[in-house]
Design a protein around this motif. Structure first.
Motif, PDB file in Angstrom:
ATOM      1  N   VAL A 159      22.293   3.460  53.457  1.00  0.00           N
ATOM      2  CA  VAL A 159      22.678   2.534  54.615  1.00  0.00           C
ATOM      3  C   VAL A 159      21.820   1.350  54.318  1.00  0.00           C
ATOM      4  N   THR A 160      22.522   0.162  54.199  1.00  0.00           N
ATOM      5  CA  THR A 160      21.829  -0.903  54.348  1.00  0.00           C
ATOM      6  C   THR A 160      21.844  -1.760  55.530  1.00  0.00           C
ATOM      7  N   LEU A 161      20.557  -2.053  56.110  1.00  0.00           N
ATOM      8  CA  LEU A 161      20.385  -2.891  57.228  1.00  0.00           C
ATOM      9  C   LEU A 161      19.817  -4.138  56.980  1.00  0.00           C
ATOM     10  N   ARG A 162      20.304  -5.218  57.880  1.00  0.00           N
ATOM     11  CA  ARG A 162      19.839  -6.408  57.718  1.00  0.00           C
ATOM     12  C   ARG A 162      19.479  -7.308  59.040  1.00  0.00           C
ATOM     13  N   ARG A 163      18.615  -8.183  58.940  1.00  0.00           N
ATOM     14  CA  ARG A 163      18.234  -9.103  59.934  1.00  0.00           C
ATOM     15  C   ARG A 163      17.998  -8.127  61.272  1.00  0.00           C
ATOM     16  N   GLY A 164      18.520  -8.090  62.493  1.00  0.00           N
ATOM     17  CA  GLY A 164      18.197  -7.719  63.657  1.00  0.00           C
ATOM     18  C   GLY A 164      18.273  -6.037  63.673  1.00  0.00           C
ATOM     19  N   LYS A 165      19.146  -5.481  62.681  1.00  0.00           N
ATOM     20  CA  LYS A 165      19.332  -4.271  62.693  1.00  0.00           C
ATOM     21  C   LYS A 165      18.207  -3.345  62.027  1.00  0.00           C
ATOM     22  N   VAL A 166      17.312  -4.235  61.353  1.00  0.00           N
ATOM     23  CA  VAL A 166      16.087  -3.586  60.644  1.00  0.00           C
ATOM     24  C   VAL A 166      15.018  -2.860  61.842  1.00  0.00           C
ATOM     25  N   PRO A 167      14.990  -1.799  61.668  1.00  0.00           N
ATOM     26  CA  PRO A 167      14.011  -1.037  62.796  1.00  0.00           C
ATOM     27  C   PRO A 167      12.322  -1.471  62.377  1.00  0.00           C
ATOM     28  N   PRO A 168      11.648  -1.195  63.413  1.00  0.00           N
ATOM     29  CA  PRO A 168      10.264  -1.707  63.111  1.00  0.00           C
ATOM     30  C   PRO A 168       9.539  -0.690  62.382  1.00  0.00           C
ATOM     31  N   THR A 169      10.013   0.462  62.245  1.00  0.00           N
ATOM     32  CA  THR A 169       9.174   1.704  61.573  1.00  0.00           C
ATOM     33  C   THR A 169      10.164   2.288  60.576  1.00  0.00           C
ATOM     34  N   THR A 170       9.681   2.933  59.441  1.00  0.00           N
ATOM     35  CA  THR A 170      10.512   3.877  58.402  1.00  0.00           C
ATOM     36  C   THR A 170      10.567   5.113  58.957  1.00  0.00           C
ATOM     37  N   THR A 171      11.498   5.779  58.248  1.00  0.00           N
ATOM     38  CA  THR A 171      11.932   7.253  58.516  1.00  0.00           C
ATOM     39  C   THR A 171      10.808   8.211  58.240  1.00  0.00           C
ATOM     40  N   ASP A 172      10.166   7.893  57.180  1.00  0.00           N
ATOM     41  CA  ASP A 172       8.688   8.618  56.951  1.00  0.00           C
ATOM     42  C   ASP A 172       7.761   8.440  57.902  1.00  0.00           C
ATOM     43  N   GLN A 173       7.649   7.250  58.383  1.00  0.00           N
ATOM     44  CA  GLN A 173       6.448   6.968  59.462  1.00  0.00           C
ATOM     45  C   GLN A 173       7.060   7.755  60.712  1.00  0.00           C
ATOM     46  N   ARG A 174       8.222   7.603  61.134  1.00  0.00           N
ATOM     47  CA  ARG A 174       8.603   8.325  62.354  1.00  0.00           C
ATOM     48  C   ARG A 174       8.435   9.794  62.291  1.00  0.00           C
TER      49      ARG A 174
ATOM     50  N   TYR B 243      17.764  -4.462  37.032  1.00  0.00           N
ATOM     51  CA  TYR B 243      17.791  -3.732  35.485  1.00  0.00           C
ATOM     52  C   TYR B 243      18.324  -2.297  35.958  1.00  0.00           C
ATOM     53  N   VAL B 244      18.312  -1.799  37.033  1.00  0.00           N
ATOM     54  CA  VAL B 244      18.829  -0.285  37.326  1.00  0.00           C
ATOM     55  C   VAL B 244      20.300  -0.466  37.386  1.00  0.00           C
ATOM     56  N   ASP B 245      20.565   0.753  36.595  1.00  0.00           N
ATOM     57  CA  ASP B 245      22.158   0.867  36.254  1.00  0.00           C
ATOM     58  C   ASP B 245      22.582   2.292  37.092  1.00  0.00           C
ATOM     59  N   LEU B 246      21.623   3.208  37.593  1.00  0.00           N
ATOM     60  CA  LEU B 246      21.719   4.563  38.244  1.00  0.00           C
ATOM     61  C   LEU B 246      20.602   4.404  39.346  1.00  0.00           C
ATOM     62  N   GLY B 247      20.885   4.142  40.519  1.00  0.00           N
ATOM     63  CA  GLY B 247      19.854   4.204  41.397  1.00  0.00           C
ATOM     64  C   GLY B 247      20.415   5.208  42.786  1.00  0.00           C
ATOM     65  N   ILE B 248      19.143   5.610  43.304  1.00  0.00           N
ATOM     66  CA  ILE B 248      19.182   6.584  44.438  1.00  0.00           C
ATOM     67  C   ILE B 248      17.890   5.858  45.317  1.00  0.00           C
ATOM     68  N   ASN B 249      18.426   5.667  46.743  1.00  0.00           N
ATOM     69  CA  ASN B 249      17.586   5.226  47.772  1.00  0.00           C
ATOM     70  C   ASN B 249      17.281   6.550  48.480  1.00  0.00           C
ATOM     71  N   PHE B 250      16.019   6.793  48.732  1.00  0.00           N
ATOM     72  CA  PHE B 250      15.434   8.107  49.617  1.00  0.00           C
ATOM     73  C   PHE B 250      14.776   7.272  50.819  1.00  0.00           C
ATOM     74  N   ARG B 251      14.634   8.201  51.858  1.00  0.00           N
ATOM     75  CA  ARG B 251      13.981   7.941  53.203  1.00  0.00           C
ATOM     76  C   ARG B 251      12.697   8.632  53.085  1.00  0.00           C
TER      77      ARG B 251
END
Length: 263
Positions: A30-45, A155-163
């Motif tokens: 999921v990509t979040l921008r502007r006002g949708k960006v939460p103040p903390t991260t999933t790991d932090q919570r 320069y990444v052609d295969l990417g995974i984003n982790f929480r």
């Protein structure tokens, strides 16, 4: 990926630098921008000690989300083939000599038939991904949700984003046949010492760790030898696991030396 011009047969298309991303956060797919960006991260919570227990009832799928990161990572990387991880500082500038070293390491790994896995960010990670990209190798980025998230480098052609950091770390160790470590800070040291600890405890075997940058890393090696080892906290073989060099060819040769018996 955005390119300045279409790719040709002789030369890969060169990606352009993206725009400002300090108002964007990538949380898994999921990509979040502007006002949708939460103040903390999933790991932090997840790791907060003092928090209401409401999430046990309101968010019963958290364990499934953690599981999904492992499933996504395993499914994406299972057929990656031989690969090596390259770590280093996100703060490294393109005019830093270590950046050029990272580009060369990525290029040589790709030419030797290895996929190059990094954390997918800027600096040293971008350098290694760039080297692999320009050599037409497989350039992999394992991103992580951070408050100052910049997204995967171009320069990444295969990417995974982790929480979750722990899910991401498993992917580095499971699918890499060795680590090459460029100059870096706490995150780099974390990955370095986790790899050495797992090798020390035989959780992973025949796992080379190469430190690139003799001047940068010599003080750490001296401290490990003269203080940690001298006080009996580690064995001399633990220090011997770390190979120090300034030569990208030597770094890749070490990865290949460990890989050949496995093959």
């Amino acid at each position: 990926m955005t390119h300045d011009e279409p790719a040709t047969h002789d030369e890969p298309a060169r990606p352009t630098q993206g725009g400002r991303r300090d108002d964007r956060r990538q949380t898994g797919p999921v990509t979040l921008r502007r006002g949708k960006v939460p103040p903390t991260t999933t790991d932090q919570r997840l790791l907060e000690g003092q928090q209401p227990s409401d999430w046990l009832h309101a968010d019963p799928w958290r364990v499934m989300r953690i599981q999904s990161e492992f499933v996504e990572g395993f499914g994406t990387l299972a057929e990656l083939g031989p690969a090596a991880a390259v770590f280093g500082s996100a703060r490294m500038r393109p005019d830093d000599p270590a950046y050029a070293m990272g580009v060369e390491v990525g290029r040589l790994l790709a030419e030797a038939g290895y996929a190059v896995i990094t954390g997918g960010g800027p600096g040293a990670m971008e350098a290694a991904n760039r080297g692999a990209f320009e050599a037409r190798g497989t350039s992999v980025g394992l991103g992580i949700e951070l408050p100052f998230e910049t997204g995967l480098n171009e320069y990444v052609d295969l990417g995974i984003n982790f929480r979750y950091f722990f899910a991401r770390k498993v992917m580095f160790l499971k699918y890499s046949h060795g680590f090459i470590v460029l100059p870096g800070g706490f995150g780099t040291l974390d990955e370095l010492f986790e790899a050495v600890t797992l090798a020390q405890t035989q959780k992973v075997t025949e796992f080379p760790v190469v430190l690139m940058g003799v001047d940068y890393w010599s003080g750490l090696i001296d401290w490990l030898r003269d203080t940690v080892h001298a006080n009996g906290m580690i064995d001399h073989t633990d220090i011997d696991r770390l190979v120090l060099t300034d030569d990208p060819h030597e770094a890749v040769r070490i990865i290949r030396t460990y890989e050949e018996p496995r093959a």
